[in-house]
Scaffold this active site. Structure first.
Site, PDB file in Angstrom:
ATOM      1  N   GLN A   1       0.873  -1.145  -0.021  1.00 27.54           N
ATOM      2  CA  GLN A   1       0.008   0.098  -0.045  1.00 27.54           C
ATOM      3  C   GLN A   1       0.909   1.396  -0.018  1.00 27.54           C
ATOM      4  O   GLN A   1       1.720   1.394   0.950  1.00 27.54           O
ATOM      5  CB  GLN A   1      -0.962  -0.059   1.291  1.00 27.54           C
ATOM      6  CG  GLN A   1      -1.588   1.146   1.378  1.00 27.54           C
ATOM      7  CD  GLN A   1      -2.457   1.346   2.842  1.00 27.54           C
ATOM      8  OE1 GLN A   1      -1.932   0.722   3.742  1.00 27.54           O
ATOM      9  NE2 GLN A   1      -3.809   1.778   2.889  1.00 27.54           N
ATOM     10  N   GLY A   2       0.921   2.030  -0.989  1.00 32.78           N
ATOM     11  CA  GLY A   2       1.436   3.188  -1.181  1.00 32.78           C
ATOM     12  C   GLY A   2       0.681   4.529  -0.930  1.00 32.78           C
ATOM     13  O   GLY A   2       0.523   5.202  -1.770  1.00 32.78           O
ATOM     14  N   TYR A   3       0.359   4.874   0.328  1.00 28.92           N
ATOM     15  CA  TYR A   3      -0.413   5.856   0.727  1.00 28.92           C
ATOM     16  C   TYR A   3       0.547   6.859   1.438  1.00 28.92           C
ATOM     17  O   TYR A   3       0.675   8.115   0.652  1.00 28.92           O
ATOM     18  CB  TYR A   3      -1.470   5.710   1.822  1.00 28.92           C
ATOM     19  CG  TYR A   3      -2.723   5.000   1.259  1.00 28.92           C
ATOM     20  CD1 TYR A   3      -2.765   4.564   0.057  1.00 28.92           C
ATOM     21  CD2 TYR A   3      -3.812   4.952   2.063  1.00 28.92           C
ATOM     22  CE1 TYR A   3      -3.893   3.877  -0.544  1.00 28.92           C
ATOM     23  CE2 TYR A   3      -5.169   4.783   1.428  1.00 28.92           C
ATOM     24  CZ  TYR A   3      -5.232   4.172   0.207  1.00 28.92           C
ATOM     25  OH  TYR A   3      -6.333   3.640  -0.120  1.00 28.92           O
ATOM     26  N   SER A   4       1.241   6.629   2.494  1.00 31.94           N
ATOM     27  CA  SER A   4       1.845   7.534   3.379  1.00 31.94           C
ATOM     28  C   SER A   4       3.077   8.011   2.521  1.00 31.94           C
ATOM     29  O   SER A   4       3.919   7.477   1.700  1.00 31.94           O
ATOM     30  CB  SER A   4       2.390   6.816   4.401  1.00 31.94           C
ATOM     31  OG  SER A   4       1.515   6.499   5.154  1.00 31.94           O
TER      32      SER A   4
ATOM     33  N   SER B   1       4.636  -0.913   4.092  1.00 27.73           N
ATOM     34  CA  SER B   1       5.109  -2.332   4.505  1.00 27.73           C
ATOM     35  C   SER B   1       5.225  -3.232   3.560  1.00 27.73           C
ATOM     36  O   SER B   1       4.371  -3.398   2.620  1.00 27.73           O
ATOM     37  CB  SER B   1       3.717  -2.740   5.459  1.00 27.73           C
ATOM     38  OG  SER B   1       3.738  -1.739   6.559  1.00 27.73           O
TER      39      SER B   1
ATOM     40  N   GLU C   1      -5.629   9.264  17.570  1.00 24.64           N
ATOM     41  CA  GLU C   1      -6.361  10.967  17.521  1.00 24.64           C
ATOM     42  C   GLU C   1      -6.858  11.091  16.375  1.00 24.64           C
ATOM     43  O   GLU C   1      -8.149  11.693  16.531  1.00 24.64           O
ATOM     44  CB  GLU C   1      -4.915  11.860  17.804  1.00 24.64           C
ATOM     45  CG  GLU C   1      -4.498  11.576  18.951  1.00 24.64           C
ATOM     46  CD  GLU C   1      -3.593  10.406  19.067  1.00 24.64           C
ATOM     47  OE1 GLU C   1      -3.141   9.854  18.253  1.00 24.64           O
ATOM     48  OE2 GLU C   1      -3.025  10.218  20.232  1.00 24.64           O
TER      49      GLU C   1
ATOM     50  N   GLU D   1      -9.328  -1.349   5.696  1.00 22.08           N
ATOM     51  CA  GLU D   1      -8.009  -1.386   6.361  1.00 22.08           C
ATOM     52  C   GLU D   1      -8.259  -1.404   7.923  1.00 22.08           C
ATOM     53  O   GLU D   1      -7.979  -1.926   8.804  1.00 22.08           O
ATOM     54  CB  GLU D   1      -7.286  -0.429   6.029  1.00 22.08           C
ATOM     55  CG  GLU D   1      -5.828  -0.540   6.656  1.00 22.08           C
ATOM     56  CD  GLU D   1      -4.864   0.555   6.248  1.00 22.08           C
ATOM     57  OE1 GLU D   1      -5.215   1.494   5.397  1.00 22.08           O
ATOM     58  OE2 GLU D   1      -3.564   0.322   6.743  1.00 22.08           O
TER      59      GLU D   1
HETATM   60  C1  LIG Z   1       3.541  -0.652  11.412  1.00 24.88           C
HETATM   61  C2  LIG Z   1       3.105   0.240  10.353  1.00 24.88           C
HETATM   62  C3  LIG Z   1       2.567   0.035   9.145  1.00 24.88           C
HETATM   63  C4  LIG Z   1       2.113   0.837   8.196  1.00 24.88           C
HETATM   64  N1  LIG Z   1       2.145   0.552   6.795  1.00 24.88           N
HETATM   65  C5  LIG Z   1       1.793   1.333   5.808  1.00 24.88           C
HETATM   66  C6  LIG Z   1       1.617   0.898   4.554  1.00 24.88           C
HETATM   67  O1  LIG Z   1       1.727  -0.188   4.282  1.00 24.88           O
HETATM   68  N2  LIG Z   1       1.659   1.938   3.559  1.00 24.88           N
HETATM   69  C7  LIG Z   1       1.193   3.405   3.954  1.00 24.88           C
HETATM   70  O2  LIG Z   1       1.232   3.990   2.870  1.00 24.88           O
HETATM   71  N3  LIG Z   1       1.482   3.653   5.171  1.00 24.88           N
HETATM   72  C8  LIG Z   1       1.661   2.857   6.336  1.00 24.88           C
HETATM   73  N4  LIG Z   1       1.948   3.275   7.632  1.00 24.88           N
HETATM   74  C9  LIG Z   1       1.837   4.659   7.837  1.00 24.88           C
HETATM   75  C10 LIG Z   1       0.693   5.238   8.637  1.00 24.88           C
HETATM   76  O3  LIG Z   1      -0.430   5.298   7.919  1.00 24.88           O
HETATM   77  C11 LIG Z   1       1.227   6.506   9.274  1.00 24.88           C
HETATM   78  O4  LIG Z   1       2.216   6.202  10.253  1.00 24.88           O
HETATM   79  C12 LIG Z   1       0.005   7.298  10.004  1.00 24.88           C
HETATM   80  O5  LIG Z   1      -1.033   7.706   9.189  1.00 24.88           O
HETATM   81  C13 LIG Z   1       0.524   8.375  10.847  1.00 24.88           C
HETATM   82  O6  LIG Z   1       1.005   9.371  10.205  1.00 24.88           O
HETATM   83  P1  LIG Z   1       2.739   9.866  10.514  1.00 24.88           P
HETATM   84  O7  LIG Z   1       3.394   8.498  11.198  1.00 24.88           O
HETATM   85  O8  LIG Z   1       3.256  10.818   9.286  1.00 24.88           O
HETATM   86  O9  LIG Z   1       2.288  10.519  11.944  1.00 24.88           O
HETATM   87  P2  LIG Z   1       1.844  12.110  11.902  1.00 24.88           P
HETATM   88  O10 LIG Z   1       0.713  12.311  11.102  1.00 24.88           O
HETATM   89  O11 LIG Z   1       3.144  13.088  11.949  1.00 24.88           O
HETATM   90  O12 LIG Z   1       1.345  12.380  13.496  1.00 24.88           O
HETATM   91  C14 LIG Z   1       2.295  12.489  14.735  1.00 24.88           C
HETATM   92  C15 LIG Z   1       1.325  12.550  15.884  1.00 24.88           C
HETATM   93  O13 LIG Z   1       0.280  13.712  15.786  1.00 24.88           O
HETATM   94  C16 LIG Z   1      -0.957  13.375  15.861  1.00 24.88           C
HETATM   95  N5  LIG Z   1      -1.573  14.290  14.890  1.00 24.88           N
HETATM   96  C17 LIG Z   1      -1.520  14.496  13.790  1.00 24.88           C
HETATM   97  N6  LIG Z   1      -2.419  15.378  13.426  1.00 24.88           N
HETATM   98  C18 LIG Z   1      -3.362  15.475  14.139  1.00 24.88           C
HETATM   99  C19 LIG Z   1      -4.460  16.189  14.348  1.00 24.88           C
HETATM  100  N7  LIG Z   1      -5.000  16.672  13.356  1.00 24.88           N
HETATM  101  N8  LIG Z   1      -5.061  16.093  15.617  1.00 24.88           N
HETATM  102  C20 LIG Z   1      -4.612  15.646  16.529  1.00 24.88           C
HETATM  103  N9  LIG Z   1      -3.556  15.043  16.592  1.00 24.88           N
HETATM  104  C21 LIG Z   1      -3.069  14.773  15.366  1.00 24.88           C
HETATM  105  C22 LIG Z   1      -1.051  12.004  15.520  1.00 24.88           C
HETATM  106  O14 LIG Z   1      -2.226  11.350  16.170  1.00 24.88           O
HETATM  107  C23 LIG Z   1       0.355  11.378  16.068  1.00 24.88           C
HETATM  108  O15 LIG Z   1       0.120  11.159  17.560  1.00 24.88           O
HETATM  109  C24 LIG Z   1       2.183   2.236   8.357  1.00 24.88           C
HETATM  110  C25 LIG Z   1       2.503   2.600   9.831  1.00 24.88           C
HETATM  111  C26 LIG Z   1       2.913   1.845  10.662  1.00 24.88           C
HETATM  112  C27 LIG Z   1       3.087   2.261  12.098  1.00 24.88           C
END
Ligand SMILES: Cc1cc2nc3c(=O)[nH]c(=O)nc-3n(C[C@H](O)[C@H](O)[C@H](O)COP(=O)(O)OP(=O)(O)OC[C@H]3O[C@@H](n4cnc5c(N)ncnc54)[C@H](O)[C@@H]3O)c2cc1C
Lengths: 389, 371
Positions: A137-140, A172, A374, A255
């Site tokens: 999955q290429g989202y992030s 992942s 959150e 998901e």
């Molecule tokens: C084990 C694992 C597998 C993953 N696999 C994939 C994958 O296969 N493909 C993919 O695309 N992505 C994947 N991800 C990515 C995942 O979707 C992101 O890590 C997630 O969406 C959070 O984004 P970030 O890490 O940039 O955190 P940030 O968005 O930077 O968040 C940091 C902190 O700020 C808080 N925060 C941010 N915005 C707000 C708000 N508006 N209000 C309150 N709090 C806020 C968050 O809750 C968090 O506590 C994976 C992540 C993990 C941990």
């Protein structure tokens, strides 16, 4: 399961399933699904842990049991929800492993079933059902996590094809995947949500490279994924161009349900009660016991809620924004459960290896992946409770 | 397999109940009753009986509407939303479930009277401050073809006004369940002034003589006879408590959308949004547990213990959270008697103790799950 409304109908189907499982499920595949290492992910690079793992996958795929509720034309068994429930119950009763776990089944499949063309469904779904193609999955992206609609990886219009440039992160298993489903910016002039397309890409396309990132659990399923002048045929867009956000959101609800279900293997393992009973201190530590009771009550109510939502979905009412609730409650509970297991096992749990510690470390991601807790709470407040944003 | 969603009939029933109760028995009615010192409303019960509610668990053969437990929960939930006072739980749910185990003329005739609202019951169970129904010190000594009862029961809900009392006593043969008139000679009701403004009493049994016919079931089998009734009551109380939690929660979210501070509505503060969202999640899980308990009681009642205890434990906890957050998020107004939240808070606390608190039910769950 006696705890969730089990019912008594469909005796004939239950008997058939039981007989089929008796003949077809190899004894080696009846170990109660043990840990992460027993999961079968499929794909072209997959190395089966033993012959039986492959036999079990092939037999289930031939019978449509890797994706029991999908239509037969796409590799499923066309089961109703009640029948699916019975199949799961019977598999659980003999401790059968899941024949195949995959992002294709949990995430892409449902999105294709809803948004794909007939051609796309016939082309992509059966190989997913047979475990032949592994998806990631290429989202992030580095700058687009919780703010997912901020994706910048760009697809330039070249007529018949797109030219893709940019970077994804936290993908992942990208290094082991055959294909990727990704969100790409196809229109830089439109508003954030309205210039994104949902695109399928072959990971062997020239210009795609991956680099693994190690996790706190010691495993490294994470990758950075880079796109440099990657050519992608436009037939590989799912849904309408620039409207990929709708597909992305629909996929995310699946998901989130999957993660809340513990379907991602992080929820599997021993029941809390069993852990407590087997341990030296579990039974006598009153705080631990109290916490475990609370966790047990909540887990049962969670299981009932999953049942209820599935019943609702079957009646045509989708789960929709409430998937945020399933994700939030399910993953917070799962973290609690692993904390309790760590506390129960004490020093025995603390070493690297096949210990609860690896699952415990993995659960810490539950409240981050697929949207953080959150973000889930914000979705509930805005979209369900209609609180002002 | 019955689904964990409301059937069409259940939805219609809940709409009808909602319409009726918000007109005839809303929170303002409870306030009126409290202010005038009444703790029951016989006229309202007559109307409920006319609608088939009193006979919700009375078999059709005894002229009941026999709609089942899930339907009883629909009604209880609406009563919870409105804090409606009635003998529904003691009489229509528990006594009816208990009596329908028997097919003799006496049980049938009592069930008929229950269905028309002509007979109310209370269950005299606890002897200590905490619920523990099998800890019985009240004695039943055989005398002639009957018994003599001596001892005390505490916190008997509907204990002042009920026509009859179901009481568990200890005899030489083991626990026995008796069905006797609340006016029996030697039986005294000490009315309790409860925080939820409802009817409850301590009962003193001082040489109360009952005939052999008052014994329900075999001597020594008292608890087995009582158990299905208890579970039905616990599940229905969970449904009532869930309705209460939902109503308190919607008072709160309404307020979050309307109250302004610092020039904006307080509902736009994330600190409050996330707490409200969490509470909503808790209510959803609890609602599922109640629906599940209703289905199991209707389909496989002999396997209901786990489902019922999950529902009662969850409902108890959720309602307490809902009223506590409710008061907090309302600020000062939440503490005033003039505002309804306090009524929800007091009923939630009483409902938490009645028929087993969180710890009692979580303990049962743990036991049934093997630890
Ligand atoms: C084990 C694992 C597998 C993953 N696999 C994939 C994958 O296969 N493909 C993919 O695309 N992505 C994947 N991800 C990515 C995942 O979707 C992101 O890590 C997630 O969406 C959070 O984004 P970030 O890490 O940039 O955190 P940030 O968005 O930077 O968040 C940091 C902190 O700020 C808080 N925060 C941010 N915005 C707000 C708000 N508006 N209000 C309150 N709090 C806020 C968050 O809750 C968090 O506590 C994976 C992540 C993990 C941990």
């Amino acid at each position: 399961m006696g705890e969730v409304n089990a019912g008594r109908d469909h005796a004939e189907f239950r008997r058939e399933v039981r007989e089929w499982l008796e003949t077809n499920c190899p004894p080696e595949m009846r170990d109660g699904a043990a840990g992460e290492s027993s999961i079968c992910w499929g794909g072209t690079t997959w190395v089966f842990t033993c012959d039986e793992q492959k036999i079990w996958l092939d037999r289930c795929a031939a019978r449509g049991f890797t994706v029991p509720t999908w239509p037969k034309a796409y590799g499923g068994a066309g089961l109703s929800r009640d029948e699916d429930k019975i199949l799961k119950q019977e598999m659980q009763a003999i401790g059968a492993r899941s024949p195949l776990d995959s992002f294709g089944i949990w995430m892409l499949g449902p999105a294709l079933l809803k948004f794909g063309t007939e051609e796309q469904k016939l082309h992509y779904l059966p190989p997913i059902a047979r475990g032949e193609i592994r998806w990631c999955q290429g989202y992030s992206e580095p700058g687009a996590g919780s703010d997912l609609a901020g994706v910048q990886t760009h697809a330039a219009d070249q007529g018949e094809t797109w030219l893709v440039n940019g970077q994804k992160i936290w993908t992942s298993y990208a290094d082991r995947a055959d294909w990727i489903f990704a969100l790409l910016r196809t229109n830089r002039d439109a508003k954030k949500h309205l210039g994104i397309s949902f695109v399928l890409m072959d990971m062997r396309s020239p210009g795609i490279t991956t680099r693994p990132i190690q996790l706190i659990s010691g495993a490294s399923p994470f990758c950075e994924t880079f796109f440099e002048n990657v050519e992608v045929p436009k037939t590989q867009v799912v849904g309408t161009i620039d409207r990929g956000w709708d597909v992305a959101k629909y996929l995310l609800t699946h998901e989130r349900e999957m993660i809340s279900n513990g379907g991602n293997a992080m929820g599997s393992g021993r029941a809390l009660g069993a852990v407590l009973t087997e341990s030296e201190t579990g039974q006598s530590d009153p705080v631990l016991r109290g916490d475990a009771m609370r966790a047990e009550v909540d887990s049962l109510a969670m299981a009932m809620t999953l049942e209820r939502y599935k019943d609702q979905a079957e009646g045509g009412q989708g789960v929709g924004d409430a998937s945020a609730m399933l994700k939030y409650m399910g993953t917070e509970l799962n973290k609690t459960r692993l904390e309790l297991i760590m506390a129960t096992d004490g020093a025995d749990a603390l070493t690297w290896g096949d210990t609860p510690a690896s699952s415990w470390l993995r659960t810490k991601a539950n409240s981050i992946e697929g949207g953080t807790s959150e973000v889930m709470l914000s979705i509930i407040s805005r979209r369900i409770l209609n609180l002002p944003g | 397999m019955a689904k964990l969603i409301q059937t069409e009939e259940e939805t219609l029933l809940s709409e009808a109940a909602h319409g009726f109760l918000s007109k005839s028995a809303p929170v303002s009615r409870l306030r009126e009753m409290r202010d005038s010192g009444e703790h029951s409303d016989p006229a309202l019960w007559q109307e409920m009986a006319a609608a088939g509610w009193a006979g919700v668990l009375v078999p059709e053969a005894a002229e009941g509407s026999d709609m089942g437990h899930a339907a009883a929960h629909v009604l209880a939930r609406e009563m919870g939303r409105n804090l409606t006072v009635s003998p529904f739980l003691s009489t229509a749910v528990m006594a009816a479930t208990l009596l329908r185990q028997f097919s003799d003329d006496s049980a049938t005739s009592k069930l008929k009277q229950i269905a028309v609202g002509g007979l109310t019951y209370a269950l005299a169970l606890d002897e200590t401050a905490k619920f523990s129904p099998d800890q019985v010190e009240l004695t039943a000594q055989s005398r002639g073809n009957g018994y003599v009862l001596n001892g005390k029961k505490r916190f008997v809900v509907d204990g002042c006004d009920a026509d009859r009392i179901l009481v568990l006593a200890k005899s030489d043969a083991g626990l026995c369940l008796f069905d006797l008139a609340n006016k029996a000679q030697g039986l005294t009701q000490n009315a309790l002034k409860m925080i939820d403004s409802r009817d409850a009493a301590d009962l003193i049994f001082d040489d109360v003589e009952v005939s052999g016919e008052a014994l329900l079931g075999d001597p020594g089998a008292g608890f087995d006879v009582l158990k299905p009734a208890l579970e039905a009551g616990q599940a229905a109380l969970a449904a009532e408590t869930t309705g209460l939690a939902e109503a308190a929660f919607s008072l709160t979210t309404d307020y979050l959308k309307e109250r302004k501070q610092f020039g904006i509505t307080i509902g736009s503060f994330q600190a409050l949004q996330h707490r409200a969202a969490h509470l909503w999640c808790e209510i959803e899980l609890t609602h599922s547990a109640v629906l599940n308990a209703g289905r199991i009681l209707d389909e496989t009642p002999d396997q209901a213990t786990l489902a019922v205890s999950v529902a009662k434990a969850r409902a108890t906890d959720t309602a307490q959270k809902s009223v506590q957050e409710g008061v907090q998020m309302h600020g000062g107004i939440g503490m005033t008697d003039e505002f309804d939240m306090g009524f929800y808070m007091k009923r939630a606390r009483v409902a938490a103790e009645w028929l087993g608190d969180y710890g009692y039910h979580a303990g049962l769950v743990a036991q049934l799950r093997g630890f």
